[in-house]
Design a protein around this motif. Sequence first.
Motif, PDB file in Angstrom:
ATOM      1  N   ASP A  88       0.827  -1.208   0.000  1.00  0.00           N
ATOM      2  CA  ASP A  88       0.000   0.000   0.000  1.00  0.00           C
ATOM      3  C   ASP A  88       0.863   1.261   0.000  1.00  0.00           C
ATOM      4  OD1 ASP A  88      -2.263  -1.559   0.020  1.00  0.00           O
ATOM      5  OD2 ASP A  88      -2.605  -1.384   2.186  1.00  0.00           O
TER       6      ASP A  88
ATOM      7  N   HIS B 179     -13.270   0.627  17.784  1.00  0.00           N
ATOM      8  CA  HIS B 179     -11.884   0.588  17.315  1.00  0.00           C
ATOM      9  C   HIS B 179     -10.946   0.007  18.374  1.00  0.00           C
ATOM     10  CE1 HIS B 179     -10.859   1.531  13.316  1.00  0.00           C
ATOM     11  NE2 HIS B 179      -9.782   2.247  13.588  1.00  0.00           N
TER      12      HIS B 179
ATOM     13  N   HIS C 123     -10.813  -8.775   4.371  1.00  0.00           N
ATOM     14  CA  HIS C 123     -12.155  -8.234   4.577  1.00  0.00           C
ATOM     15  C   HIS C 123     -12.329  -7.768   6.026  1.00  0.00           C
ATOM     16  CE1 HIS C 123     -16.402  -7.628   3.716  1.00  0.00           C
ATOM     17  NE2 HIS C 123     -16.725  -8.345   4.789  1.00  0.00           N
TER      18      HIS C 123
ATOM     19  N   ALA D  85     -10.388  -4.547   6.481  1.00  0.00           N
ATOM     20  CA  ALA D  85     -11.064  -3.445   5.797  1.00  0.00           C
ATOM     21  C   ALA D  85     -12.287  -2.984   6.588  1.00  0.00           C
ATOM     22  CB  ALA D  85     -11.465  -3.871   4.388  1.00  0.00           C
ATOM     23  N   ASP D  86     -13.064  -3.923   7.100  1.00  0.00           N
ATOM     24  CA  ASP D  86     -14.240  -3.565   7.898  1.00  0.00           C
ATOM     25  C   ASP D  86     -13.838  -2.845   9.179  1.00  0.00           C
ATOM     26  OD1 ASP D  86     -15.927  -4.620   6.038  1.00  0.00           O
ATOM     27  OD2 ASP D  86     -16.362  -6.471   7.130  1.00  0.00           O
TER      28      ASP D  86
ATOM     29  N   ARG E  21     -11.040  -1.017   9.608  1.00  0.00           N
ATOM     30  CA  ARG E  21     -10.580   0.333   9.249  1.00  0.00           C
ATOM     31  C   ARG E  21     -11.759   1.251   8.940  1.00  0.00           C
ATOM     32  NH1 ARG E  21      -6.542  -2.611   6.101  1.00  0.00           N
ATOM     33  NH2 ARG E  21      -4.505  -2.411   7.093  1.00  0.00           N
ATOM     34  N   ASP E  22     -12.771   0.680   8.270  1.00  0.00           N
ATOM     35  CA  ASP E  22     -13.930   1.478   7.886  1.00  0.00           C
ATOM     36  C   ASP E  22     -14.968   1.589   9.007  1.00  0.00           C
ATOM     37  OD1 ASP E  22     -12.736   1.710   5.427  1.00  0.00           O
ATOM     38  OD2 ASP E  22     -13.888   0.083   4.510  1.00  0.00           O
ATOM     39  N   GLU E  23     -14.633   1.025  10.186  1.00  0.00           N
ATOM     40  CA  GLU E  23     -15.500   1.078  11.361  1.00  0.00           C
ATOM     41  C   GLU E  23     -16.835   0.383  11.136  1.00  0.00           C
ATOM     42  OE1 GLU E  23     -15.790   5.037  12.831  1.00  0.00           O
ATOM     43  OE2 GLU E  23     -13.623   5.311  13.028  1.00  0.00           O
ATOM     44  N   LYS E  24     -16.829  -0.630  10.256  1.00  0.00           N
ATOM     45  CA  LYS E  24     -18.015  -1.461  10.100  1.00  0.00           C
ATOM     46  C   LYS E  24     -18.108  -2.484  11.221  1.00  0.00           C
ATOM     47  CE  LYS E  24     -18.166  -1.028   5.051  1.00  0.00           C
ATOM     48  NZ  LYS E  24     -18.084  -1.758   3.751  1.00  0.00           N
TER      49      LYS E  24
ATOM     50  N   ASP F  46     -16.550  -3.047  15.340  1.00  0.00           N
ATOM     51  CA  ASP F  46     -15.930  -2.297  16.427  1.00  0.00           C
ATOM     52  C   ASP F  46     -14.666  -2.950  16.959  1.00  0.00           C
ATOM     53  OD1 ASP F  46     -17.861  -0.251  16.476  1.00  0.00           O
ATOM     54  OD2 ASP F  46     -19.211  -1.477  17.692  1.00  0.00           O
TER      55      ASP F  46
ATOM     56  N   VAL G   5      -3.220  -0.387  11.699  1.00  0.00           N
ATOM     57  CA  VAL G   5      -4.441   0.397  11.580  1.00  0.00           C
ATOM     58  C   VAL G   5      -4.282   1.616  12.462  1.00  0.00           C
ATOM     59  CG1 VAL G   5      -6.933   0.403  11.858  1.00  0.00           C
ATOM     60  CG2 VAL G   5      -5.770  -1.722  11.229  1.00  0.00           C
TER      61      VAL G   5
END
Length: 550
Positions: free
Chosen positions: A100, A254, A293, A296-297, A299-302, A304, A318
């Motif tokens: 990245d 988080h 996945h 990613a979830d 990082r995107d706070e999908k 906790d 992260v």
Amino acid sequence: MPSTERTTMPAKAFSDLGLSPTMLQAVDDLGYTEPTPVQAQAIPEVLAGHDLLAAAQTGTGKTAAFLLPVMDTLDHARRGQGPHVLVVTPTRELAQQIDDVCQSIAKRTHHFATTVVGGVGYQPQKDALRRGCDILVATPGRLVDLIEQGVADLSGVQTLVLDEADRMLDMGFLPAMRRIVGQTPEDRQTLLFSATLDDSAIRGISDLVHDPVRVEIAHKGTVADTIDQFCLPVSLEAKNALLAKVLLAEGPGHVIVFCRTKHRADACCRRLRRSNISCAPIHGNRSQNQREHALADFRDEKVDVLVATDVLARGIDVSDVRYVVNFDVPADPEDYIHRIGRTGRAGEEGWALTFVTVDDVDDLYSIEALMQQVVPLYVSPSPLDRGEQPPALDPNRQPPSKGGNRPGSGKGTRKKKRGQGGGHDRGNGDRRSQGSRGERGGQGGNGSQGGNGRGGRGQASQGESRQSKGRQPGSRQRTQSGEQQDRTQRETGRQNRGNAGRGDSNRSGSGRGSSGRGGAGRNGRGGSQAEAPRTPSKHTRHPGDRGGRH
């Protein structure tokens, strides 16, 4: 292996490090404002073409410390050729994070990077290598496979980077690393990054660098000063239910929770979901897509909470992780450093909480001996049920000397071997029956049903094997009638194996009432484990003591 230690005054800006204007634009793209200590010391040395041995705390910008200078002077490979730079790292997550950063820099430098890791198909990686690349990021196992298949040509490597080298050795990658290095030219530049430069940590690969410059930002056992640490004594029977209560009290957003095994991580997730806390497991049994996945979830706070194992303690990068919970105390003190290093990264503030049962006290002391500091007691913002007999931790204790005696004991700190009794039930998500471990003494309190002694092999505990003197009320004692019953059960066992099994249990002392090393068990009445103090002291703080945080 001769090496050179140089003292470099920390740079106040990236423009002081000798980077080109193009690379300074890439620095702005990455959002960096000023170099971290490892970047300030490593970048000028890499630009000068020196080999490097570098150690720094986790989360201090090591990736940029080698990618920025390497890509600043890197030629572009022709089609079908390359790589010119090879970065080897232990886990898929680390490889993806390096890629990245590489892709972000490449938007300015126009280099082409390829990543090859396990857990995904071979063919796309083979096709990418045949097309050629400037930079190759790889995990050792997959790269060796591709070398053996004749599709990875490393003869053009100008710079070799071994990232998290000590971790690769811990994971058994030494043969693969030597096989990989043997495919690269002798006159390459080699950059070796490790959590520590102790000989014990990098023995076997230190000869891969030639007259290296040593950059040592933090010595072994150093924790970033942006991280507050706390421990929470808890009884074995209360531990599972307590995690969700702590997360809800402090806010579950988080947060990373670490467990010792994959099965325990999965079981932990199931319990948190029952408490309506969104979470995702990440460990070695998850596929690459599942792991990506989950990250990613998170990082995107999908989700906790991320529930992870030690294998990934260094592979989770992260930002803004509020705090870390060690649901299980790691057996290796170094793993503790890497776990809590997931928070408080790059100058951010964070904190870490460690659950400590009676079986974890020695491991906690080993951690404190490594850090040479005491982990203060945690004070919850709301009342918590810590069980009947959480371990007693003296809030005024001093950290043990490295290799010295632990507080309140005449014995030195000791690391338990995996699989021995008296430690965590590492194979199961829930702890159902386990003998406790107390101080060596003459008392054998009532342990939990089915709990074994310290050996965990059906042997009677030290207190249990002695006479009734000092025995707790209710402990089983071996009588003459009991011996006759045993003999009867042995005879009957030839016809009924189940009765023989119960007879063996009575003989071994592994039934109700056995205890580890004479300490009180989960339901013990010996009183050897006092309730831990709840009042603040010099080693009792709350995470909210730092301003602006829960």
